[in-house]
Design a protein around this motif. Structure first.
Motif, PDB file in Angstrom:
ATOM      1  N   MET A  72       0.818  -1.205   0.000  1.00 27.67           N
ATOM      2  CA  MET A  72       0.000   0.000   0.000  1.00 27.67           C
ATOM      3  C   MET A  72       0.858   1.264   0.000  1.00 27.67           C
ATOM      4  O   MET A  72       0.485   2.285  -0.571  1.00 27.67           O
ATOM      5  N   LEU A  73       2.022   1.195   0.644  1.00 26.99           N
ATOM      6  CA  LEU A  73       2.899   2.363   0.691  1.00 26.99           C
ATOM      7  C   LEU A  73       3.568   2.623  -0.653  1.00 26.99           C
ATOM      8  O   LEU A  73       3.964   3.756  -0.950  1.00 26.99           O
ATOM      9  N   ASN A  74       3.707   1.575  -1.469  1.00 29.53           N
ATOM     10  CA  ASN A  74       4.482   1.695  -2.711  1.00 29.53           C
ATOM     11  C   ASN A  74       3.634   1.806  -3.961  1.00 29.53           C
ATOM     12  O   ASN A  74       4.174   1.762  -5.066  1.00 29.53           O
ATOM     13  N   ARG A  75       2.309   1.901  -3.816  1.00 33.41           N
ATOM     14  CA  ARG A  75       1.477   1.983  -5.015  1.00 33.41           C
ATOM     15  C   ARG A  75       0.269   2.861  -4.722  1.00 33.41           C
ATOM     16  O   ARG A  75       0.055   3.294  -3.585  1.00 33.41           O
ATOM     17  N   SER A  76      -0.483   3.122  -5.765  1.00 27.93           N
ATOM     18  CA  SER A  76      -1.641   3.997  -5.647  1.00 27.93           C
ATOM     19  C   SER A  76      -2.887   3.165  -5.354  1.00 27.93           C
ATOM     20  O   SER A  76      -3.245   2.278  -6.132  1.00 27.93           O
TER      21      SER A  76
ATOM     22  N   SER B 294       8.633   1.369  11.151  1.00 30.55           N
ATOM     23  CA  SER B 294       9.941   1.732  10.578  1.00 30.55           C
ATOM     24  C   SER B 294       9.851   1.889   9.071  1.00 30.55           C
ATOM     25  O   SER B 294      10.463   2.795   8.490  1.00 30.55           O
ATOM     26  N   HIS B 295       9.078   1.030   8.409  1.00 34.58           N
ATOM     27  CA  HIS B 295       8.895   1.168   6.958  1.00 34.58           C
ATOM     28  C   HIS B 295       8.135   2.455   6.621  1.00 34.58           C
ATOM     29  O   HIS B 295       8.436   3.115   5.618  1.00 34.58           O
ATOM     30  N   MET B 296       7.178   2.804   7.438  1.00 34.83           N
ATOM     31  CA  MET B 296       6.434   4.023   7.188  1.00 34.83           C
ATOM     32  C   MET B 296       7.298   5.254   7.392  1.00 34.83           C
ATOM     33  O   MET B 296       7.203   6.237   6.646  1.00 34.83           O
ATOM     34  N   ILE B 297       8.155   5.225   8.408  1.00 32.71           N
ATOM     35  CA  ILE B 297       9.047   6.358   8.644  1.00 32.71           C
ATOM     36  C   ILE B 297      10.032   6.510   7.495  1.00 32.71           C
ATOM     37  O   ILE B 297      10.370   7.625   7.080  1.00 32.71           O
ATOM     38  N   ALA B 298      10.501   5.382   6.950  1.00 36.01           N
ATOM     39  CA  ALA B 298      11.456   5.439   5.841  1.00 36.01           C
ATOM     40  C   ALA B 298      10.817   5.933   4.556  1.00 36.01           C
ATOM     41  O   ALA B 298      11.514   6.407   3.660  1.00 36.01           O
ATOM     42  N   ASN B 299       9.488   5.828   4.451  1.00 39.14           N
ATOM     43  CA  ASN B 299       8.779   6.269   3.246  1.00 39.14           C
ATOM     44  C   ASN B 299       8.449   7.749   3.378  1.00 39.14           C
ATOM     45  O   ASN B 299       7.603   8.153   4.174  1.00 39.14           O
ATOM     46  N   ARG B 300       9.121   8.578   2.591  1.00 37.25           N
ATOM     47  CA  ARG B 300       8.963  10.025   2.699  1.00 37.25           C
ATOM     48  C   ARG B 300       7.689  10.540   2.027  1.00 37.25           C
ATOM     49  O   ARG B 300       7.355  11.714   2.150  1.00 37.25           O
ATOM     50  N   SER B 301       6.986   9.682   1.312  1.00 36.99           N
ATOM     51  CA  SER B 301       5.801  10.139   0.582  1.00 36.99           C
ATOM     52  C   SER B 301       4.566  10.237   1.459  1.00 36.99           C
ATOM     53  O   SER B 301       3.536  10.740   1.023  1.00 36.99           O
ATOM     54  N   ILE B 302       4.628   9.748   2.692  1.00 33.63           N
ATOM     55  CA  ILE B 302       3.478   9.797   3.589  1.00 33.63           C
ATOM     56  C   ILE B 302       3.883  10.486   4.885  1.00 33.63           C
ATOM     57  O   ILE B 302       5.064  10.583   5.224  1.00 33.63           O
ATOM     58  N   ASP B 303       2.894  10.962   5.598  1.00 29.27           N
ATOM     59  CA  ASP B 303       3.116  11.584   6.903  1.00 29.27           C
ATOM     60  C   ASP B 303       2.991  10.506   7.970  1.00 29.27           C
ATOM     61  O   ASP B 303       1.898  10.219   8.465  1.00 29.27           O
ATOM     62  N   SER B 304       4.103   9.891   8.306  1.00 25.84           N
ATOM     63  CA  SER B 304       4.076   8.779   9.261  1.00 25.84           C
ATOM     64  C   SER B 304       3.675   9.242  10.652  1.00 25.84           C
ATOM     65  O   SER B 304       3.145   8.454  11.445  1.00 25.84           O
ATOM     66  N   SER B 305       3.912  10.524  10.970  1.00 23.55           N
ATOM     67  CA  SER B 305       3.553  11.007  12.307  1.00 23.55           C
ATOM     68  C   SER B 305       2.041  10.963  12.515  1.00 23.55           C
ATOM     69  O   SER B 305       1.568  10.703  13.628  1.00 23.55           O
TER      70      SER B 305
END
Length: 988
Positions: free
Chosen positions: A474-478, A531-542
């Motif tokens: 989900m983090l890597n696709r639309s 950790s994967h979400m934090i590494a993904n800069r395209s989403i607001d992990s906070s």
């Protein structure tokens, strides 16, 4: 003497010979051209008479019996157009071509099989079938003015051919089925359809696959047609009470009814198996998919007892073709049917395909390439994935069928050695499919269909891993509505990690209960997801971290995840409440002050992680949370005082405590928080980070860094610890994508785990052997092999001597165990310090990338160069060299720091040259040269007049290298300097 009279050669029409030859050509263009020439030049010509046309008709029909090249196709096309020309709507008045009966007689006479056998008989029978098809295609049977007798005679010819040869039955049936489906029969006259069914019954072909297909086609195309009575229950082959018989018929165990009775039945089987599935299967499946039972009516009566698609597939396919006792050939048919049916099936009916026997057979055949039907199963798997890709709403249904026991297997991918489930999860793109996949995973985690605790743990771990893969996809696709789905996945993992599910009323309890080991696993997977979400800069992990903590701490029982497993006292609970309150306040003012957006996100992230660590039972996290709630107070946010020194110092100390942990989540979180706070970092915070780099890579350094008290061991003191050999450094390899766990999860200590140097090991072993020999009164090692037993053997000792010997031996082995434990402690301490230094260097990398134009960054150069020279770890050295190289690369042009007073930079340049003169590796020399040129660029950019003083510094360094033997500067320093001078001279 009379001469022998020569026989007269018959007249040969060369034009026709060429046409007949071209009709057999394999080139379609030539065949069509020849047929056109035959009709326009010969048949339609003025010279064509009845006798000549009869010869042409006979020749065309004989051509149908030829197996040469493409003769049947070419002659069939020509015959079709020939009949249309003579007997069609604009038929010509030719005496021999007045009715269809004459055409059928010519076809029967031309394709007769009396007196022939073998291949020739086969060719003639095929010619008759092609001739019948040409007659149907020409349309002469169904034009106005024609009676139904012609159609009846043609039916007799075709059905007689079907009964005559079993291998022709399907072709004959398909010819009639295509005629009905193509609506070639007159729609206004249902008598044609009724006659077709009567002829089927009279030729005993009603209860065959062909008969079923024709009956269903007539039901749909000609609903007003009169159906024979007593053949099928409710006059419908798909009636529920006929499903057993239908299954036998479609398996081509043909139920043939003799003409003289309607009761007796005998089974006639084909002599040869056909890998091609009979067209009747697809006809039945299409009927069940597209035509509901309420649409078919007869005399006002509703056919509500028709079998459903699910019932048909279960009884006729899953329990029949895929039964355990079925042959491989039958199972192959089943795979072919699944491949043909699934692509066009609505998502609401997809579950019908995945019966228990089908899924079991699919798994068995996929498990090994050596299985007989492996290729068919693999193709079926690809069809399933393609269906999921084109119809995402079917993903959840397919996933449930493959994973849910007893039909499926939760460990489907491992059992089949494929990535089917992983690929299916990546195909879910709609909100409906995403929610469905999460619901399935959640329900299976809750009840993994087993009462065995260990098996339940294993299955839950597989499901948790699948959720992590789902989250990554989900983090890597639309996808549609990704935020809701991501938050739901995190809540599912947190629910089983930190809460007693089912403790409140109305909530199902897990069966079996979630074990402590499973809870630890879920916590690990949750940390991996964050950790994967934090590494993904395209989403607001906070934002997701905040939602997660808020849901975990939600006071509303209706939305609560359950009763927390962690039992804390009131003080800790108040601290948690205050932490959540602080996060909520930060979230409220987040949108109002966009200038500090990164700071707010960093604050939310570090607060959420710390609260999560408190739920993990980490005692240190309580103190960190106390500091954070004091640091991120309302007064600070209201005044926007986010750069005060006290807060920055506290934040750096907290981040250093986080990166010291062997956790990928802590590492990535600290990096993101630090990246958002670099502008507020002052010199004192950089010194605290450099202090870590200056620590010793041994047990003493660990005790100093983490405030541990040295353990006193007999025979060891602090000097023994400090004298540990640092040459055997750990080859540390940090995993970028690993999961959170122990230090061994992120640090590869293959070198550090190896044995101590052989000299030291052999020496220790020799000393121990000598002590042991002395205690036992023997010679050490091989010296005692050939010596006879002395009088000091155990047999001559008294009890007191034996007790003293036992005590002495016990003390010796205890001391050896302590020595071995101390070596392990040394090795672990070295790994910890090396890992800590690498994490700090990564933070400093972030600092120079964000603040490379800050003059404070120049203060890092000399300590980093000293670290490269002094460290015993190749990994630390490489990371430090990378820091210098990246800093020098970034600082170019306008990106150079602005210096108010250049004198201290000049002193720093001299110190760098002093550092370059110390004996070290080539990597150290290269880093010193890069740092020196960086300082040169800074000074020259500030004022070109500094260039003469810089030349003096290099000259002094060269002089020392020439006259001072202890000054070990390498030539790379001067080579790089000369290269820079050459390039700078062109720009000055």
């Amino acid at each position: 003497m009379w001469k022998k009279r020569q026989r007269e050669k018959p007249a040969v029409d060369t034009q026709l010979v060429e046409i007949y030859e071209d009709l057999a050509s394999e080139d379609e263009t030539i065949r069509i051209k020849a047929a056109h020439h035959l009709l326009t030049k010969v048949v339609a010509g003025p010279e064509a008479n009845g006798e000549q046309l009869a010869k042409i008709l006979s020749r065309l029909m004989r051509g149908l019996c030829s197996g040469r090249k493409a003769a049947r196709i070419g002659f069939s096309v020509a015959l079709t157009e020939f009949l249309t020309e003579l007997l069609g709507p604009h038929k010509r008045d030719v005496p021999l071509f007045q009715d269809i009966s004459g055409i059928l007689r010519i076809l029967q006479d031309t394709t007769g099989t009396s007196g022939i056998s073998g291949q020739e008989e086969r060719n003639h029978l095929l010619g008759r079938l092609f001739g019948a098809e040409a007659i149907i295609q020409s349309g002469i049977l169904f034009q106005d003015g024609e009676t139904i007798s012609g159609w009846a005679k043609l039916l007799d010819l075709i059905l007689d051919l079907a009964n005559r040869k079993a291998w022709l039955r399907e072709e004959c049936g398909y010819l009639l089925y295509a005629t009905i489906q193509g609506s070639r029969l007159p729609n206004h006259d249902p008598q044609y359809a009724h006659t077709t069914l009567e002829k089927l019954q009279s030729h005993a072909l009603t209860k065959t696959p062909e008969g079923v297909a024709l009956w269903l086609a007539i039901q749909v195309k000609y609903p007003a047609a009169k159906l024979p009575i007593g053949v099928w229950r409710n006059e419908d082959p798909l009636a529920r009470k006929e499903k057993g018989k239908l299954a036998q018929i479609l398996k081509e165990a043909v139920l043939q009814t003799p003409a003289h009775t309607g009761d007796d039945q005998r089974i006639v089987r084909h002599g040869q198996w056909n890998p091609k599935v009979h067209f009747a299967w697809q006809t039945v499946l299409l009927q069940l998919q597209s035509v509901p039972s309420t649409k078919l009516t007869k005399n006002g009566t509703n056919h509500s007892k028709r079998i459903t698609l699910e019932e048909f597939w279960k009884d006729c396919v899953d329990d029949n073709l895929f039964a355990g006792s079925s042959s491989e050939e039958r199972k192959y048919w089943g795979f072919i049917l699944a491949q043909q049916t699934l692509p066009e099936m609505p998502s609401s009916q997809v579950s019908s395909i995945f019966g228990q026997n089908f899924v079991r057979c699919l798994m068995n055949q996929l498990a090994s390439p050596d299985r007989y039907l492996h290729r068919a199963a693999e193709k079926t798997r690809r069809v399933v994935l393609e269906k999921a890709k084109r119809d995402p709403d079917a993903v959840a249904t397919i996933l449930s069928s493959l994973l849910t026991p007893p039909k499926g297997d939760i460990n489907f991918d491992a059992s089949t050695r494929t990535k089917t489930v992983e690929t299916l999860l990546s195909q879910a793109t709609t909100s409906h499919s995403l929610a469905g996949c999460i619901t399935i995973q959640d329900s299976l985690i809750l009840r993994p269909c087993t009462k065995d605790e260990k098996l339940a743990e294993s299955r839950r771990q597989v499901l948790a891993d699948q959720l992590i893969l789902f989250l990554r996809s989900m983090l890597n696709r639309s996808v549609s509505e990704p935020d809701t789905c991501i938050a739901t996945v995190l809540s599912v993992l947190a629910k089983y990690a930190y809460f007693n599910v089912g403790a409140s009323q109305g909530v199902a309890r897990p069966e079996p209960d979630v074990s402590l080991r499973s809870r630890e696993m879920f916590r690990s997977r949750l940390s991996s997801a964050l950790s994967h979400m934090i590494a993904n800069r395209s989403i607001d992990s906070s934002r997701f971290a905040y939602y997660l903590i808020y849901n975990m701490h939600c006071p509303d029982p209706a939305h609560s995840l359950g009763h927390p497993v962690l039992d804390v006292d009131k003080n800790v609970q108040r601290l948690l409440d205050r932490g959540v309150e602080t996060m909520t306040y930060i979230d409220k003012i987040h949108s109002k002050q966009s200038m500090y957006e990164n700071r707010f996100r960093a604050a939310t992230l570090i607060l959420s992680l710390t609260i999560l660590q408190v739920y993990n039972g980490d005692v240190d996290a309580v103190d960190i949370l106390q500091e954070l709630t004091e640091m991120y107070n309302k007064t600070q946010f209201n005044s926007c005082d986010l750069n005060n020194a006290r807060a920055s110092a506290s934040l750096v100390e907290i981040l250093l405590s986080l990166v010291s942990k062997p956790s990928l989540l802590c590492r990535r979180l600290s990096q993101q928080v630090f990246s958002a706070s670099t502008s507020s970092i002052e010199e004192i915070e950089l010194r605290s980070m450099l202090k870590v780099l200056d620590s010793k890579e041994n047990l003493a350094g660990q005790e100093e860094m983490f405030d541990q008290e040295a353990e006193t061991v007999d025979g060891y003191d602090a000097s023994d610890i400090e004298n540990m050999d640092t040459a055997d450094d750990a080859s540390v390899n940090v995993k970028e994508d690993g999961e959170e766990g122990t230090l061994s999860d992120e640090v590869d200590t293959s070198v550090a785990d190896s044995e101590e140097p052989s000299d030291e090991s052999d020496q220790d072993l020799a000393v121990f052997d000598a002590k042991l020999a002395q205690a036992l009164g023997t010679r050490p090692g091989q010296d005692d092999v050939d010596v006879e037993e002395s009088t000091t053997s155990g047999e001559d000792m008294d009890d007191d001597q034996m007790e003293k010997l036992d005590e002495h031996l016990e003390m010796m082995f205890r001391e050896r165990k302590k020595a071995s434990s101390k070596k392990t402690d040394k090795k672990n301490a070295k790994e910890t310090i090396v890992n800590f230094k690498c994490r700090v260097l990564e933070l400093l990398d972030i600092y120079v990338k964000n603040e490379h134009d800050n003059i404070l960054a120049l203060h890092l150069i000399l300590p980093i160069l000293s670290l490269i020279r002094s460290t015993g770890s190749p990994l630390v050295s490489r990371k430090a060299c990378h820091f210098v190289r990246e800093y020098a690369r970034i600082c170019k042009g306008e990106a150079l720091p602005k210096i108010p007073e250049p004198e201290w930079v000049m002193d720093l340049l001299r110190n760098v040259h002093d550092e370059a003169g110390k004996e070290a590796s080539n990597a150290h020399a290269s880093a010193c040269s890069q740092a020196s040129l960086l300082l040169v660029r800074v000074l020259v950019t500030h004022d070109r007049d500094h260039l003469r003083r810089i030349i003096g510094v290099y000259a002094n360094t060269q002089e020392r290298a020439l006259f001072d033997a202890k000054f070990k500067v390498k030539t790379a320093l001067f080579t790089d300097w000369l290269n820079w001078c050459n390039s700078a001279r062109r720009t000055m």
